[in-house]
Design a protein around this motif. Structure first.
Motif, PDB file in Angstrom:
ATOM      1  N   SER A  95       0.890  -1.481  -0.092  1.00 42.95           N
ATOM      2  CA  SER A  95       0.273  -0.550   0.249  1.00 42.95           C
ATOM      3  C   SER A  95       0.917   1.360  -0.390  1.00 42.95           C
ATOM      4  O   SER A  95       2.074   1.734   0.583  1.00 42.95           O
ATOM      5  CB  SER A  95      -1.034  -0.315   1.048  1.00 42.95           C
ATOM      6  N   VAL A  96       0.312   2.538  -0.400  1.00 38.76           N
ATOM      7  CA  VAL A  96       0.835   3.707   0.036  1.00 38.76           C
ATOM      8  C   VAL A  96      -0.375   4.839   0.875  1.00 38.76           C
ATOM      9  O   VAL A  96      -1.208   4.379   0.280  1.00 38.76           O
ATOM     10  CB  VAL A  96       1.669   4.772  -0.958  1.00 38.76           C
ATOM     11  N   ARG A  97       0.155   5.297   1.123  1.00 36.80           N
ATOM     12  CA  ARG A  97      -0.555   6.066   1.959  1.00 36.80           C
ATOM     13  C   ARG A  97      -0.488   7.475   1.037  1.00 36.80           C
ATOM     14  O   ARG A  97       0.904   8.169   1.061  1.00 36.80           O
ATOM     15  CB  ARG A  97       0.246   6.559   3.285  1.00 36.80           C
ATOM     16  N   ILE A  98      -1.470   8.332   0.927  1.00 34.74           N
ATOM     17  CA  ILE A  98      -1.767   9.754  -0.017  1.00 34.74           C
ATOM     18  C   ILE A  98      -3.169  10.289   0.859  1.00 34.74           C
ATOM     19  O   ILE A  98      -4.278  10.264   1.419  1.00 34.74           O
ATOM     20  CB  ILE A  98      -2.574   8.836  -1.169  1.00 34.74           C
ATOM     21  N   ASN A  99      -2.389  10.904   1.280  1.00 35.23           N
ATOM     22  CA  ASN A  99      -3.603  12.343   1.994  1.00 35.23           C
ATOM     23  C   ASN A  99      -3.860  11.229   2.929  1.00 35.23           C
ATOM     24  O   ASN A  99      -5.277  11.560   3.177  1.00 35.23           O
ATOM     25  CB  ASN A  99      -4.696  12.473   1.090  1.00 35.23           C
ATOM     26  N   SER A 100      -2.665  10.925   3.984  1.00 30.57           N
ATOM     27  CA  SER A 100      -3.763  10.329   5.502  1.00 30.57           C
ATOM     28  C   SER A 100      -4.639   8.911   4.987  1.00 30.57           C
ATOM     29  O   SER A 100      -5.151   8.187   5.800  1.00 30.57           O
ATOM     30  CB  SER A 100      -4.730  11.129   6.039  1.00 30.57           C
ATOM     31  N   ILE A 101      -4.910   8.448   3.996  1.00 26.03           N
ATOM     32  CA  ILE A 101      -5.217   7.727   3.486  1.00 26.03           C
ATOM     33  C   ILE A 101      -4.485   6.204   2.429  1.00 26.03           C
ATOM     34  O   ILE A 101      -3.628   6.184   1.888  1.00 26.03           O
ATOM     35  CB  ILE A 101      -6.572   7.753   2.208  1.00 26.03           C
TER      36      ILE A 101
END
Length: 433
Positions: free
Chosen positions: A66-72
């Motif tokens: 996974s990758v975290r983008i804007n806290s998601i």
């Protein structure tokens, strides 16, 4: 002969390694009171260090979920987007719904980036940190080169010009307007590929190219490996660096430059540092410092995993890149008859990144790309030297994450064409259907 001796030694060490593993398990058992003593902890740590140092390391997994983008958290799936017998093009596909939610309904597709991993002894997974550094801001692809010892001889040759062909084919698959990032060894062949594409006005021409710690011109600030290549005659490399793959590998009888030879060369360059790292690993195990011991395992599990190069690829690289410097001298001939012309590149932005303490590709070797790509406008060129890092730190580690990757991202954003990204996204969706 050397290859067979290495395999024989590996087989001979297997029972001792299993015994060490069994002893460590016994000492770490909560039912064994000796394991809680200083002596027992030292014995367990000694067994752990021995087992780690003598183990056979296969091809690592990507371990990118996974990758975290804007806290998601956006799920990521590494999948083969294109493949040949010699290379797979790995696409780190993001979950579309979660990505849309994370980007807050920003409909513009992420710019595509092809990371060209080095074919110089390690697997593409050595660039795991590089991939992670761009996942949030780019649609990332990476080259996954085949281990030559796993390639049956009936597949034929794979040389430096074949490498160039593969780069072009993968760029064609990804589509025009992408961004290419070449780490270390791929610099010269990637620059050659883009030069020919520019000369032909190929529709798949990338929007930008970034070279990181690459030997574009190995004559500048020569390092120990550069000097070795210059001082030894070509015949020395033919006679001392090439070996025959033994059975039971699929590539039996193929002539290769073994990964373990490259690994030994790299480790000898910084032998004291590696010895010190393993001594610290031992002490971390004795002290029960799981975090630092885990970091050591993570690094060396990757670093000690190596692949073989075909004879022809290795020897051509030695001659053309490190001994005769074909590309910066303007004499590189693709397939022996087509002159490669970097001056043909006019509309591809150029960035170079170097490490202040790089002991593999010295300062100036990567910057040379600016001198031979004479027709790229100055406002499309960027050069950056990262203070305080060596070769590995150019594409991995904390300074890469906080200082280098953001600069590269800022550079690629300047030259991203939204209409090409939308066309590429539509084409990708059509292929999946």
């Amino acid at each position: 002969m050397l290859y067979s001796l290495v395999e024989l030694n590996r087989a001979a060490m297997a029972p001792i390694r299993l015994a060490a593993r069994a002893g460590r398990a016994a000492l770490n058992s909560p039912l064994n009171p000796m394991g809680q003593t200083s002596y027992g902890k030292s014995l367990s740590a000694m067994a752990d260090v021995f087992e780690s140092a003598t183990r056979y390391y296969g091809k690592p997994e990507w371990r990118i979920n996974s990758v975290r983008i804007n806290s998601i958290d956006v799920p990521v799936t590494p999948e083969a987007a294109w493949r040949s017998p010699w290379c797979g093009l790995i696409h780190f596909r993001k979950d579309a719904e979660r990505l849309a939610a994370a980007r807050r309904k920003n409909a513009a597709p992420l710019p595509r980036m092809l990371i060209v991993a080095p074919l110089s002894g390690h697997y593409a997974t050595l660039l795991r940190g590089t991939v992670e550094g761009f996942l949030e801001t780019h649609d990332v692809y990476i080259t996954d080169w085949t281990d030559a010892r796993m390639a049956p001889v009936w597949l034929g040759r794979f040389d430096l010009d074949d490498y160039i062909d593969h780069v072009r084919r993968m760029l064609t698959h990804i589509g025009g307007g992408a961004h290419v990032l070449a780490v270390c060894q791929p610099g010269p062949p990637v620059l050659a590929a883009i030069s020919m594409m520019a000369e032909e006005e190929d529709a798949a021409l990338p929007a930008s190219m970034t070279f990181m710690g690459s030997p574009i011109d190995a004559r500048r600030s020569p390092t120990v490996p550069n000097k070795l290549a210059e001082e030894r005659p070509f015949s020395w490399f033919e006679q001392n660096m090439i070996y025959t793959v033994p059975g039971p590998y699929p590539g039996v009888l193929r002539r290769v430059y073994p990964g373990f030879v490259q690994l030994a060369s790299f480790m000898n360059m910084n032998w004291n540092r590696h010895v010190d790292a393993h001594w610290k690993f031992f002490n971390h195990l004795v002290d029960g410092d799981g975090d630092n011991a885990g970091k050591h395992r993570e690094f060396y599990d990757e670093y000690l995993s190596v692949l073989d190069l075909t004879e022809e690829f290795y020897l051509q690289t030695i001659r053309r890149v490190f001994q005769e410097h074909h590309l910066p001298r303007g004499i590189y001939k693709y397939r022996r008859d087509r002159l490669v012309k970097p001056e043909a590149i006019r509309n591809v932005a150029l960035m170079t990144v170097e490490g202040e303490k790089d002991d593999i590709s010295g300062i100036g070797q990567t910057q040379a790309a600016h001198d031979i790509c004479v027709n790229i406008p100055k406002d499309m060129q960027t050069d950056y030297i990262q203070p305080g890092v060596g070769h590995y730190g150019v594409f991995n580690g904390s300074r890469f994450e906080t200082e280098i990757a953001p600069r590269v991202t800022q550079f690629t954003r300047r030259f991203t064409q939204p209409e090409l990204e939308e066309a590429a996204a539509a084409s990708s969706a059509k292929k999946k259907r």
